[in-house]
Design a protein around this motif. Structure first.
Motif, PDB file in Angstrom:
ATOM      1  N   ARG B 136       6.705 -10.874   5.715  1.00 36.53           N
ATOM      2  CA  ARG B 136       7.500 -11.159   4.516  1.00 36.53           C
ATOM      3  C   ARG B 136       6.639 -11.220   3.247  1.00 36.53           C
ATOM      4  O   ARG B 136       7.074 -10.836   2.174  1.00 36.53           O
ATOM      5  CB  ARG B 136       8.258 -12.466   4.691  1.00 36.53           C
ATOM      6  N   ASN B 137       5.403 -11.678   3.388  1.00 37.19           N
ATOM      7  CA  ASN B 137       4.527 -11.785   2.217  1.00 37.19           C
ATOM      8  C   ASN B 137       4.220 -10.409   1.648  1.00 37.19           C
ATOM      9  O   ASN B 137       4.286 -10.188   0.437  1.00 37.19           O
ATOM     10  CB  ASN B 137       3.216 -12.481   2.588  1.00 37.19           C
ATOM     11  N   ILE B 138       3.879  -9.485   2.540  1.00 36.53           N
ATOM     12  CA  ILE B 138       3.573  -8.125   2.090  1.00 36.53           C
ATOM     13  C   ILE B 138       4.816  -7.495   1.496  1.00 36.53           C
ATOM     14  O   ILE B 138       4.776  -6.843   0.455  1.00 36.53           O
ATOM     15  CB  ILE B 138       3.029  -7.293   3.268  1.00 36.53           C
ATOM     16  N   LEU B 139       5.949  -7.750   2.162  1.00 34.96           N
ATOM     17  CA  LEU B 139       7.202  -7.195   1.665  1.00 34.96           C
ATOM     18  C   LEU B 139       7.449  -7.667   0.227  1.00 34.96           C
ATOM     19  O   LEU B 139       7.801  -6.865  -0.641  1.00 34.96           O
ATOM     20  CB  LEU B 139       8.361  -7.635   2.571  1.00 34.96           C
ATOM     21  N   ALA B 140       7.232  -8.953   0.005  1.00 36.74           N
ATOM     22  CA  ALA B 140       7.453  -9.503  -1.336  1.00 36.74           C
ATOM     23  C   ALA B 140       6.533  -8.807  -2.345  1.00 36.74           C
ATOM     24  O   ALA B 140       6.970  -8.407  -3.425  1.00 36.74           O
ATOM     25  CB  ALA B 140       7.184 -11.004  -1.327  1.00 36.74           C
ATOM     26  N   ALA B 141       5.263  -8.615  -1.966  1.00 32.77           N
ATOM     27  CA  ALA B 141       4.312  -7.959  -2.858  1.00 32.77           C
ATOM     28  C   ALA B 141       4.748  -6.534  -3.168  1.00 32.77           C
ATOM     29  O   ALA B 141       4.701  -6.079  -4.318  1.00 32.77           O
ATOM     30  CB  ALA B 141       2.925  -7.971  -2.218  1.00 32.77           C
ATOM     31  N   VAL B 142       5.181  -5.825  -2.146  1.00 34.87           N
ATOM     32  CA  VAL B 142       5.594  -4.432  -2.327  1.00 34.87           C
ATOM     33  C   VAL B 142       6.813  -4.360  -3.237  1.00 34.87           C
ATOM     34  O   VAL B 142       6.874  -3.559  -4.168  1.00 34.87           O
ATOM     35  CB  VAL B 142       5.878  -3.773  -0.957  1.00 34.87           C
ATOM     36  N   GLU B 143       7.794  -5.230  -2.962  1.00 36.35           N
ATOM     37  CA  GLU B 143       9.018  -5.210  -3.763  1.00 36.35           C
ATOM     38  C   GLU B 143       8.723  -5.548  -5.232  1.00 36.35           C
ATOM     39  O   GLU B 143       9.292  -4.968  -6.139  1.00 36.35           O
ATOM     40  CB  GLU B 143      10.042  -6.194  -3.190  1.00 36.35           C
ATOM     41  N   ALA B 144       7.814  -6.485  -5.430  1.00 36.83           N
ATOM     42  CA  ALA B 144       7.534  -6.941  -6.785  1.00 36.83           C
ATOM     43  C   ALA B 144       6.825  -5.869  -7.610  1.00 36.83           C
ATOM     44  O   ALA B 144       6.955  -5.825  -8.824  1.00 36.83           O
ATOM     45  CB  ALA B 144       6.680  -8.213  -6.736  1.00 36.83           C
ATOM     46  N   HIS B 145       6.060  -4.995  -6.938  1.00 35.33           N
ATOM     47  CA  HIS B 145       5.288  -3.993  -7.674  1.00 35.33           C
ATOM     48  C   HIS B 145       5.830  -2.591  -7.499  1.00 35.33           C
ATOM     49  O   HIS B 145       5.104  -1.627  -7.588  1.00 35.33           O
ATOM     50  CB  HIS B 145       3.816  -4.032  -7.242  1.00 35.33           C
ATOM     51  N   LYS B 146       7.116  -2.513  -7.256  1.00 42.61           N
ATOM     52  CA  LYS B 146       7.718  -1.228  -6.932  1.00 42.61           C
ATOM     53  C   LYS B 146       7.399  -0.156  -7.978  1.00 42.61           C
ATOM     54  O   LYS B 146       7.174   1.006  -7.631  1.00 42.61           O
ATOM     55  CB  LYS B 146       9.231  -1.384  -6.790  1.00 42.61           C
ATOM     56  N   TYR B 147       7.381  -0.521  -9.243  1.00 42.17           N
ATOM     57  CA  TYR B 147       7.165   0.462 -10.309  1.00 42.17           C
ATOM     58  C   TYR B 147       5.773   1.081 -10.237  1.00 42.17           C
ATOM     59  O   TYR B 147       5.516   2.155 -10.746  1.00 42.17           O
ATOM     60  CB  TYR B 147       7.372  -0.218 -11.677  1.00 42.17           C
ATOM     61  N   ASN B 148       4.840   0.375  -9.594  1.00 40.80           N
ATOM     62  CA  ASN B 148       3.464   0.860  -9.478  1.00 40.80           C
ATOM     63  C   ASN B 148       3.257   1.820  -8.312  1.00 40.80           C
ATOM     64  O   ASN B 148       2.222   2.459  -8.212  1.00 40.80           O
ATOM     65  CB  ASN B 148       2.532  -0.335  -9.236  1.00 40.80           C
ATOM     66  N   ILE B 149       4.223   1.812  -7.407  1.00 37.61           N
ATOM     67  CA  ILE B 149       4.035   2.606  -6.193  1.00 37.61           C
ATOM     68  C   ILE B 149       5.261   3.488  -5.938  1.00 37.61           C
ATOM     69  O   ILE B 149       6.044   3.228  -5.029  1.00 37.61           O
ATOM     70  CB  ILE B 149       3.756   1.702  -4.970  1.00 37.61           C
ATOM     71  N   PRO B 150       5.418   4.525  -6.747  1.00 37.75           N
ATOM     72  CA  PRO B 150       6.581   5.400  -6.537  1.00 37.75           C
ATOM     73  C   PRO B 150       6.493   6.095  -5.179  1.00 37.75           C
ATOM     74  O   PRO B 150       5.398   6.362  -4.689  1.00 37.75           O
ATOM     75  CB  PRO B 150       6.478   6.407  -7.692  1.00 37.75           C
ATOM     76  N   GLY B 151       7.639   6.365  -4.600  1.00 38.11           N
ATOM     77  CA  GLY B 151       7.654   7.095  -3.323  1.00 38.11           C
ATOM     78  C   GLY B 151       7.455   6.209  -2.117  1.00 38.11           C
ATOM     79  O   GLY B 151       7.504   6.685  -0.986  1.00 38.11           O
ATOM     80  N   VAL B 152       7.229   4.905  -2.352  1.00 43.50           N
ATOM     81  CA  VAL B 152       7.063   4.009  -1.204  1.00 43.50           C
ATOM     82  C   VAL B 152       8.432   3.495  -0.780  1.00 43.50           C
ATOM     83  O   VAL B 152       9.208   3.023  -1.608  1.00 43.50           O
ATOM     84  CB  VAL B 152       6.131   2.828  -1.549  1.00 43.50           C
ATOM     85  N   LEU B 153       8.743   3.670   0.473  1.00 42.81           N
ATOM     86  CA  LEU B 153      10.057   3.263   0.982  1.00 42.81           C
ATOM     87  C   LEU B 153       9.889   2.145   2.002  1.00 42.81           C
ATOM     88  O   LEU B 153       8.943   2.135   2.779  1.00 42.81           O
ATOM     89  CB  LEU B 153      10.746   4.446   1.674  1.00 42.81           C
ATOM     90  N   VAL B 154      10.827   1.227   1.969  1.00 44.90           N
ATOM     91  CA  VAL B 154      10.829   0.163   2.962  1.00 44.90           C
ATOM     92  C   VAL B 154      12.155   0.254   3.720  1.00 44.90           C
ATOM     93  O   VAL B 154      13.214   0.291   3.096  1.00 44.90           O
ATOM     94  CB  VAL B 154      10.724  -1.225   2.313  1.00 44.90           C
TER      95      VAL B 154
END
Lengths: 367, 629
Positions: B136-154
Motif C-alpha cells: 500500500r505504501n508504494i501504491l500511495a507513492a505511485v498514485e501521488a506522483h502519477k504526473y511524473n510517470i506517464p504510461g505507468v499502470l496499476v
C-alpha cells in the motif's frame, strides 16, 4: 521410363498455377511472421521454403511412375496410414490440448494429413470397380463407409475436428460423384439427420462451443467470436487496394489467432485488399477448373475418380478455410492450401498435385 | 459397362462433372460476394476499426471461494493485490519515467530496464509487467506522483490470503501457479498460464467449487489506449464458499500443543465423523506459496527432516503399537478365544520358541483379564491372545475396523498403511509366517502400519458403539450469494461386525486406562468433571532393548526414540470428541501423547475457560495482518 508423349502431354498450366500459389504462400507467411510482434516465429518462412522444396521433390516422384500402380498399393498405403493414426493416439506428441503429431527425430508429422490421400486412394480403387450408370446401392456403400469411418474416428479422437470433417466431405463428394441410387440417397439423408445429434454428443466442449459460437457469435464475443470479429476487421480493412505489403496492422499487433496457419487469408486480404484477394480467389478458381479438366480427360475410371478425389480435397480446404476466416463457417482448424504455414499440409497438397499431373500426362496412354 | 470410359468425351463423365461445375462456381461466387461485402461495402467501417486498432480484450479476474471453519470464522480470504506495469509507447520520455519510478518503488533503475529489455521483442503497445503485488505504501507513492510517470499502470487483482497464517495449513492446502504439465490436463482446460490453482489439501480437492469464472471485457480504445467504451462484458463469477467441519478454537489449541514437535493431532465428532481439528507439525505458511518463495525457501521446506509439507494426520504411517491391542482384544473376544473372565499370568516376559518375549513392565502384571490388560497395556496377555488367534484372524478384525486402507476422507494423498497377513508375507518376502510373529503383531509391532486418521476412525467406532464412520472435512458449500449447494451428512455405513458386548468390554478397559490408578494414562486424566477413555501406545522404531524405561531421557538419540501414540474419546459416556495423537520419536505414549489429548479435550468440552480472552484479541490481530499487505 518417360517417353516423348508424356512430356508433350505434361500439364504446364497446372504446374504454373501451383508455382504462383506456392510463391504467394511464401511471401504471405513471411509477412505474417515478420510483422507480428513475436520474433520467435520469424524463421517459419524459411522452414516454409524448405517444406516447399521437399513437397516439390515428392511431387516429381508422384508423377514419374504410372499412377495405375497406385490402385494396386491403395490398401497397403491405407493400412499403413491407419497404423500411423493408431500410433499417434499411443505415442503421439501432445500439444495444445490435442495429440496430432508423430515425431521422427527432429521432424514432426501429422498422419491425419496423409489419411486424406489414403482415403481418396482406397475409395477411388473401390468405386472404379463398383460404379454403375444406375448409381451405387446401399450394400455397395457398406465398405466405403467403413473405410471412411475408421480414420475419421481415429482423427476425431486426437481430436482434430477440422481434418476429420474434411475427410468426411471428400468421401461424400466422391460418393456423390460416382452417383448413388435415389432411394439410397434418401435413406442416407434421413439417417444423417438422425446421426448428427449423436455426433454432437461426442464432441469436446470446445468444439461444441465453436459451433454454437458460429451459429450465434453474440454468445462468445470474447472467445471464438472475438477471432472471427478480428479476422473480419483485418479482411474488411484491406478495402479496395489493401494496406500494402508488410503494412497490415491487424497482423502486426497479433490480433489474429494462428495468423500464419488458419487465418493466413486475413493477413493476405489486409495487405492486398479486394484486388489482391479477388485475384487470389480467381487463381484458386482457375486452379480447381484445371484440376477438374484432368478428371474430365482421364483415360480410365480409376484415374477419373482419383483425380476428382484430390480436387475435392483441395476445393474443400479452400472453401472451408476462406468461409471460416470471412465468418461464413465455424472456426475449425483447416488450412488454406499453398498459403498456410505447415509442413504436412504442403507435402500432402503437392503430392496430390503430382498425382494429378501424373493422371493428366498419361491420359493418352494405353496399357 | 466396363468400357464406358474409353473416350474422353464420355457422356456419363460430362454429366457428373456438370454438377460439380455448378457447385464449384457457386461456392466461389459466394466467397467472392462475401469478400466484396467485407472489403467494399463494409470496408470503410472495418478500416476505421483497424486504424484505431481499437478492440481489445481484458480479463476480469474472479475472486476464489472463501473458506470458513464450522462456526463461520474466516480461514482463507482474498485480498486486493496491486500490479505495476508500463506501457512503453506512452512512457515518454522513457528515461526520466523509469528513473522516477525506480525512486518511488525502491527498485534500481537498471533492474527495471533489464526487465523491460527481456520483453523488448514484444510490442510497445502492450503493457509490460514490472512488479507484482506492490504494498500500500508504494501504491500511495505511485498514485501521488502519477504526473511524473506517464504510461505507468496499476491494476488490481484478487490474491489468495491466509489471514491466520499456518492455521490448519495442511488441511486447507495452498495455491500456486499452474504448471505447464497441469495445463494440458482436461481438468484445467479453462485455465491459462499464470493462473493460480489449488495444489494441496482442500484448495486442491475442492478446486472445482472454489474456482470461479474469469470474466471478460471487450473494450474499444482510442489511439492512445484510453477506453472509449465497453462493447461487451461477461462478468467474473466468484467461486463458492466452503465451510469446513473444523473448530478453529480446537485447531488452534492442537497446533499450540504440537509446537516444537513432529507429529499429528486429529480430532473428530465420533457420531457424525466431522473432523474438529487436523494438525500436523511442523507446519508452513501457505502465504509463501502465493507470493512466490525463493528457491532456498522451497528447498528448505522440502528437504526439512521433519517434512513440514506432509500432512502427517492422513499421510504419515506408523506402527500402531499398543493402541492396536484394542483390535487384538476385539478379535479375541469375537472369536471366543477369551471372554471377559479369561486371565493370563504375566511374569514380565513370555517364553516362546527359543527366546523370551518381554512385557514392558519388568516385574510383570501378575494375573490379568482383558479389561485389566487393556488398562495396564499388559503385553504378555496379548501375546497369549495373539498366539491363539493367528495373524489372519487379527487381520480380519483390523480391516473391518478400517485399518490398513484409506478412510476415504475428501483429501488427496491419504496413506494406506499395512495390516499383514500370512498371505501378504508369502507374497512380499516369499517366506512363511512364523508363529513368533503372531506375538509381535498382537501388540501392534511387526509389519503393522497405520495412519493417525485410521486410528481415529477405530477409536470413534468404539466410542459410538460400533457404527462405521467416514471422516468429513467439509460441512457445507454455498454460492457467494448464500445458496446452499452441498451439505455433507454422515453416511450410514452400517455397523462394524462386532457385538455390543465386546464393545462394552473394550470401553471398560479404555475407561480404566485413564481413570484407574493402575491405568497407563492415569496421569493425563482431564479432571474438572470430565471423564475420558483412551489407549496409549509406544511404537518401537528400533529393536526393543532390555531396558526401555528411559526413553524420555536425553541419552537416547532422537531417531531411536519410539513414536508416542494416544487415542481417546470423551466424555466416556455419550462421547463428543475422539482424538488421535502421534508424536514422532516422542517417547512414551503416556507421557508425551496423552497430555496433548487431555488439553484438547478440556478445550473442547470446557469452552468458557478461554473463550473470553480469545474473542477479544482476534479481530485486532487480523486487522494488523491485513495492514501489512
Amino acid at each position: 521410363m518417360i517417353d516423348r508423349r508424356l512430356v508433350q502431354n505434361f500439364d504446364w498450366k497446372l504446374l504454373g498455377l501451383t508455382i504462383v500459389l506456392s510463391f504467394t504462400g511464401v511471401i504471405t507467411v513471411y509477412s505474417a511472421v515478420t510483422t507480428g510482434i513475436s520474433n520467435i516465429h520469424q524463421i517459419l518462412y524459411v522452414k516454409q521454403i524448405i517444406w516447399y522444396c521437399a513437397g516439390m521433390f515428392l511431387m516429381i516422384i508422384a508423377f514419374l511412375f504410372n499412377y495405375n500402380s497406385l490402385e494396386r498399393y491403395a490398401f497397403i498405403i491405407y493400412g499403413f496410414c491407419i497404423f500411423l493414426l493408431l500410433m499417434v493416439l499411443i505415442i503421439g506428441k501432445y500439444a495444445g490440448g490435442a495429440k496430432r503429431w508423430l515425431m521422427f527425430g527432429p521432424l514432426t508429422f501429422q498422419p491425419s494429413e496423409l489419411a486424406k490421400l489414403a482415403v481418396i486412394l482406397v475409395l477411388a480403387r473401390y468405386y472404379s470397380k463398383a460404379a454403375s450408370v444406375n448409381g451405387l446401392s446401399l450394400s455397395e456403400l457398406t465398405i466405403p463407409i467403413v473405410l471412411c469411418i475408421v480414420p475419421f474416428a481415429l482423427i476425431v479422437l486426437q481430436p482434430d475436428l477440422g481434418t476429420a470433417m474434411i475427410i468426411l466431405l471428400i468421401a461424400v463428394s466422391m460418393t456423390l460423384f460416382v452417383k448413388i441410387e435415389k432411394k439410397t440417397a434418401i435413406f442416407l439423408f434421413t439417417s444423417a439427420t438422425v446421426t448428427f445429434p449423436t455426433i454432437w454428443f461426442f464432441l469436446r466442449d470446445y468444439q461444441k462451443k465453436r459451433i454454437i459460437t458460429f451459429l450465434n457469435p453474440e454468445i462468445d464475443p470474447l472467445g471464438s467470436g472475438y477471432h472471427i470479429i478480428q479476422s473480419k476487421i483485418a479482411i474488411g480493412s484491406g478495402m479496395v487496394t489493401g494496406k500494402g505489403f508488410l503494412k497490415g496492422t491487424q497482423s502486426a499487433l497479433s490480433f489474429l489467432p494462428e495468423q500464419q496457419t488458419d487465418f493466413i487469408f486475413s493477413v493476405f486480404a489486409e495487405q492486398w485488399g479486394f484486388i489482391g484477394s479477388f485475384l487470389l480467389l480467381l487463381v484458386f478458381f482457375m486452379f480447381i477448373t484445371r484440376c477438374l479438366k484432368i478428371t474430365y480427360g482421364s483415360k480410365n475410371y480409376f484415374g477419373a475418380i482419383l483425380s476428382f478425389g484430390i480436387t475435392s480435397m483441395l476445393l474443400w480446404h479452400i472453401v472451408v478455410n476462406m468461409g471460416m476466416v470471412m465468418g461464413l463457417m465455424p472456426v475449425v482448424g483447416v488450412t488454406l492450401p499453398f498459403i498456410s504455414y505447415g509442413g504436412s499440409s504442403i507435402i500432402v497438397t503437392l503430392t496430390g498435385i503430382g498425382i494429378l499431373l501424373n493422371i493428366s500426362m498419361r491420359r493418352f496412354l494405353f496399357n | 459397362m466396363e468400357n464406358f470410359l474409353r473416350s474422353s468425351d464420355n457422356k456419363w463423365l460430362r454429366h457428373r462433372l456438370s454438377f460439380v461445375a455448378y457447385f464449384v462456381t457457386s461456392a466461389f461466387a459466394l466467397l467472392f460476394l462475401r469478400l466484396f461485402y467485407l472489403q467494399i461495402i463494409e470496408g470503410d467501417e472495418y478500416r476505421q476499426l483497424s486504424e484505431n486498432n481499437c478492440i481489445r480484450l481484458q480479463n476480469i479476474d474472479y475472486p476464489r471461494g472463501i473458506i470458513f471453519d464450522r462456526n463461520g470464522i474466516l480461514l482463507v480470504d482474498n485480498r486486493p493485490s496491486f500490479n505495476l506495469s508500463l506501457l512503453l509507447n506512452k512512457a515518454k520520455p522513457v528515461e526520466s519515467t523509469i528513473n522516477n519510478l525506480s525512486r518511488y518503488i525502491n527498485v534500481p533503475a537498471e533492474e527495471l530496464i533489464s526487465q523491460i529489455n527481456t520483453i523488448k521483442g514484444l510490442s510497445c503497445y502492450k503493457p509490460v509487467l514490472l512488479k507484482q503485488d506492490i504494498g500500500r505504501n508504494i501504491l500511495a507513492a505511485v498514485e501521488a506522483h502519477k504526473y511524473n510517470i506517464p504510461g505507468v499502470l496499476v491494476d488490481v487483482k484478487p490474491k489468495r490470503f491466509y489471514p491466520q497464517g499456518n492455521r490448519a495449513a495442511h488441511l486447507i492446502g495452498y495455491l500456486s501457479e499452474i504448471s505447464s504439465t497441469e495445463l494440458k490436463y482436461e481438468k484445467y482446460c479453462e485455465n491459462k498460464p499464470g493462473d493460480y490453482i489449488g495444489k494441496f489439501g482442500i484448495e486442491k480437492a475442492f478446486e472445482k467449487y472454489l474456482m470461479g469464472k474469469t470474466g471478460n471485457r471487450q473494450i474499444e480504445v482510442n489511439s492512445v489506449g484510453q477506453v472509449i467504451r465497453v462493447l461487451n462484458t461477461i462478468g467474473a463469477e466468484a467461486g463458492d464458499n466452503i465451510y469446513l467441519t473444523i473448530d478453529t478454537r480446537v485447531q488452534k489449541k492442537a497446533e499450540e500443543l504440537l509446537a516444537g514437535k513432529a507429529g499429528a493431532v486429529v480430532a473428530m465428532d465420533p457420531s457424525s465423523g466431522e473432523i474438529l481439528a487436523m494438525a500436523s507439525s511442523p507446519s508452513y505458511d501457505p502465504n509463501l506459496f502465493v507470493s512466490g518463495m525463493t528457491h532456498d525457501e522451497w528447498e528448505n521446506l522440502i528437504s526439512h527432516p521433519h517434512r513440514p509439507i506432509e500432512n502427517k494426520a492422513i499421510k504419515g504411517t506408523y506402527p500402531p503399537a499398543s493402541t492396536y491391542k484394542i483390535v487384538t482384544a476385539i478379535a479375541g473376544l469375537e472369536e471366543h478365544i477369551i471372554d471377559v473372565n479369561t486371565s493370563f499370568f504375566c511374569p514380565g516376559y513370555m517364553p516362546y520358541g527359543n527366546r523370551n518375549y518381554m512385557c514392558w513392565k519388568k516385574g510383570g502384571h501378575g494375573r490379568v483379564n482383558v479389561v485389566r490388560a487393556l488398562a495396564e497395556s499388559c503385553d504378555v496377555f496379548f501375546y497369549n491372545v495373539g498366539l491363539r488367534l493367528g495373524a489372519d484372524k487379527l487381520e480380519k478384525y483390523a480391516k473391518v475396523s478400517g485399518l490398513g486402507s484409506p478412510t476415504g476422507i475428501d483429501l488427496e494423498q491419504e496413506g494406506t498403511g499395512l495390516i499383514p497377513s500370512t498371505k501378504w508375507k508369502k507374497k512380499r518376502f516369499g517366506s512363511p509366517w512364523s508363529a513368533g510373529e503372531n506375538l509381535s503383531v498382537a501388540i501392534g509391532q511387526g509389519y503393522n502400519l497405520v495412519t493417525p486418521i485410521q486410528m481415529l476412525v477405530l477409536i470413534s467406532e468404539i466410542a459410538n458403539g460400533g457404527e462405521k464412520i467416514k471422516p468429513l472435512v467439509v460441512k457445507k458449500i454455498m454460492t457467494p450469494d448464500g445458496k446452499l449447494i452441498m451439505e455433507s451428512k454422515p453416511e450410514k455405513l452400517g455397523r462394524v461386525p462386532v457385538s455390543q458386548d465386546t464393545i462394552n468390554i473394550i470401553k471398560e478397559g479404555l475407561f480404566d486406562v485413564v481413570n484407574k490408578n493402575f491405568g497407563t494414562a492415569y496421569w493425563s486424566r482431564p479432571g474438572s468433571g470430565i471423564e475420558m477413555s483412551g489407549k496409549t501406545g509406544t511404537a518401537q522404531v528400533v529393536g526393543r532393548k532390555q531396558d526401555e524405561s528411559n526413553y524420555d531421557k536425553k541419552e537416547v538419540p532422537y531417531a531411536c526414540k519410539p513414536h508416542a501414540w494416544f487415542v481417546c474419546y470423551a466424555p466416556s459416556i455419550d462421547p463428543k470428541i475422539a482424538i488421535s495423537v502421534v508424536i514422532e520419536h516422542g517417547g512414551h505414549g503416556a507421557s508425551s501423547a496423552a497430555p496433548i489429548a487431555k488439553e484438547l479435550v478440556k478445550t473442547y468440552l470446557n469452552p468458557e475457560n478461554e473463550e473470553n480472552q480469545n474473542s477479544s484479541n482476534e479481530p485486532a490481530e487480523l486487522a494488523n495482518i491485513y495492514d501489512e499487505y
